[in-house]
Design a protein around this motif. Structure first.
Motif, short mmCIF file in Angstrom:
data_model
loop_
_atom_site.label_atom_id
_atom_site.label_comp_id
_atom_site.label_asym_id
_atom_site.label_seq_id
_atom_site.Cartn_x
_atom_site.Cartn_y
_atom_site.Cartn_z
N SER A 1 0.82 -1.22 0.00
CA SER A 1 0.00 0.00 0.00
C SER A 1 0.85 1.26 0.00
N ALA A 2 1.86 1.33 0.86
CA ALA A 2 2.67 2.54 0.96
C ALA A 2 3.43 2.82 -0.33
N ALA A 3 3.87 1.75 -1.01
CA ALA A 3 4.59 1.94 -2.27
C ALA A 3 3.73 2.65 -3.30
N LEU A 4 2.43 2.48 -3.21
CA LEU A 4 1.51 3.12 -4.16
C LEU A 4 1.09 4.50 -3.67
N THR A 5 0.62 4.58 -2.43
CA THR A 5 0.05 5.83 -1.95
C THR A 5 1.10 6.89 -1.66
N ASP A 6 2.35 6.48 -1.44
CA ASP A 6 3.41 7.46 -1.16
C ASP A 6 4.13 7.92 -2.41
N ASP A 7 3.81 7.35 -3.55
CA ASP A 7 4.49 7.71 -4.79
C ASP A 7 3.66 8.77 -5.52
N ALA A 8 4.25 9.93 -5.73
CA ALA A 8 3.52 11.04 -6.33
C ALA A 8 3.10 10.75 -7.77
N ARG A 9 3.72 9.78 -8.41
CA ARG A 9 3.35 9.46 -9.78
C ARG A 9 2.05 8.68 -9.87
N CYS A 10 1.61 8.12 -8.75
CA CYS A 10 0.51 7.15 -8.76
C CYS A 10 -0.78 7.77 -8.24
N ARG A 11 -1.88 7.52 -8.96
CA ARG A 11 -3.20 7.89 -8.46
C ARG A 11 -4.12 6.69 -8.59
N LEU A 12 -4.96 6.50 -7.57
CA LEU A 12 -5.92 5.40 -7.53
C LEU A 12 -7.30 5.98 -7.83
N VAL A 13 -7.96 5.39 -8.83
CA VAL A 13 -9.23 5.93 -9.32
C VAL A 13 -10.30 4.85 -9.23
N GLU A 14 -11.42 5.17 -8.59
CA GLU A 14 -12.55 4.25 -8.56
C GLU A 14 -13.34 4.41 -9.86
N GLY A 15 -13.52 3.33 -10.59
CA GLY A 15 -14.27 3.39 -11.83
C GLY A 15 -14.20 2.08 -12.57
N ASP A 16 -15.06 1.95 -13.55
CA ASP A 16 -15.13 0.77 -14.39
C ASP A 16 -14.21 1.00 -15.59
N VAL A 17 -13.06 0.31 -15.60
CA VAL A 17 -12.09 0.55 -16.67
C VAL A 17 -12.65 0.18 -18.03
N PHE A 18 -13.55 -0.80 -18.08
CA PHE A 18 -14.15 -1.19 -19.36
C PHE A 18 -15.09 -0.10 -19.87
N ALA A 19 -15.80 0.55 -18.96
CA ALA A 19 -16.65 1.67 -19.37
C ALA A 19 -15.79 2.84 -19.82
N LEU A 20 -14.65 3.06 -19.17
CA LEU A 20 -13.75 4.13 -19.59
C LEU A 20 -13.24 3.90 -21.01
N VAL A 21 -12.94 2.63 -21.32
CA VAL A 21 -12.50 2.30 -22.68
C VAL A 21 -13.64 2.51 -23.66
N ALA A 22 -14.82 2.03 -23.30
CA ALA A 22 -15.96 2.14 -24.22
C ALA A 22 -16.31 3.60 -24.49
N ASP A 23 -16.22 4.45 -23.45
CA ASP A 23 -16.53 5.87 -23.63
C ASP A 23 -15.45 6.56 -24.46
N GLY A 24 -14.20 6.14 -24.25
CA GLY A 24 -13.10 6.68 -25.04
C GLY A 24 -12.93 8.18 -24.91
N VAL A 25 -13.27 8.74 -23.76
CA VAL A 25 -13.19 10.19 -23.58
C VAL A 25 -11.74 10.58 -23.31
N LEU A 26 -11.23 11.53 -24.07
CA LEU A 26 -9.88 12.03 -23.88
C LEU A 26 -9.93 13.36 -23.16
N GLY A 27 -9.11 13.53 -22.15
CA GLY A 27 -9.11 14.80 -21.45
C GLY A 27 -8.32 14.72 -20.16
N PRO A 28 -8.17 15.85 -19.46
CA PRO A 28 -7.34 15.89 -18.26
C PRO A 28 -7.85 15.03 -17.12
N GLU A 29 -9.15 14.72 -17.10
CA GLU A 29 -9.70 13.93 -16.01
C GLU A 29 -9.74 12.44 -16.32
#
Length: 237
Positions: free
Chosen positions: A112-140
């Protein structure tokens, strides 16, 4: 040390997910395990293939300051292995189950600490398959990316939820490929041996995919087990 301790449990749309820690007296190791209802999803006893998903996928990627997306957080093995690559500039880890993200933010797992303490890493709650299907490009959103490492379903044919199945068909893979930068890499973990039919479908979208058999010792049986990591690359330019 207790022989068994449940660290978390939550009801989700896919079933009841639980995290437990237990001591294996025969192997003399502490294990962390995740179950969905009565089915084992993952165990810290077997992490080689999940780590190789990151190693093999990123070995095929070119360039520096790579933007990497990991679909499926779990015990954090793939994400932590990806962060070991100094070329990774950003890592977005998407998981549909908020409970899994909370376990890591609460520091309940060894990585856990290796992920949460690394500034390069963000954890996002969401359906990755829906993200692919939507294909929305943008800063968020995490798209486009230089590498997409996916470890959610057991195999392309044995999925955790029926809504995931279209991703593994030609149209779904094509939408995913469109979210990769030129030269970008798609890598997929599977519990089964290489599936020639799936390889043929993937080849229609990303020519020349490879299936790597990752073998590892199985201390529970005293023998050897194996998973598959598929790696495919979008042509550059």
């Amino acid at each position: 040390m207790p022989l068994f301790e449940e660290l978390g449990r939550e009801t989700t749309p896919m079933g009841e997910i639980s995290l437990r820690r237990r001591w294996h007296p025969g192997l003399e190791v502490e294990l962390h395990e995740v179950r969905l209802d009565e089915e084992f999803l993952m165990s810290s006893l077997f992490t080689v293939a999940e780590e190789e998903l990151a190693h093999l996928g990123l070995a095929a990627a070119e360039g520096d300051a790579l933007d990497v997306v990991v679909g499926g957080l779990g015990l954090g093995c793939t994400a932590a292995a990806a962060l070991q690559d100094a070329r990774v500039g950003s890592l977005t880890v998407v998981d549909a189950l908020g409970a899994v993200i909370d376990w890591h933010r609460d520091g309940l797992l060894p990585l856990s600490a290796a992920l949460t303490d690394d500034a390069r890493c963000r954890l996002v709650e969401g359906d990755v398959f829906a993200l692919v299907a939507d294909g929305v490009l943008g800063p968020e959103t995490p798209w486009p990316c230089d590498a997409f490492l996916l470890d959610v379903d057991h195999t392309p044919r044995n999925v955790l939820h029926p809504s995931h199945a279209p991703f593994y068909e030609a149209d779904g893979l094509a939408r995913m490929a469109g979210l990769l930068r030129p030269g970008g890499v798609f890598a997929l973990w599977s519990d089964d041996p290489p599936d020639e039919a799936f390889l043929a479908t993937l080849d229609e979208v990303l020519p020349g995919p490879e299936a790597h058999v990752v073998a590892f010792p199985n201390p529970a049986t005293g023998g050897e087990s194996a998973n598959t990591v598929y790696v495919a690359r979008r042509p550059p330019g």
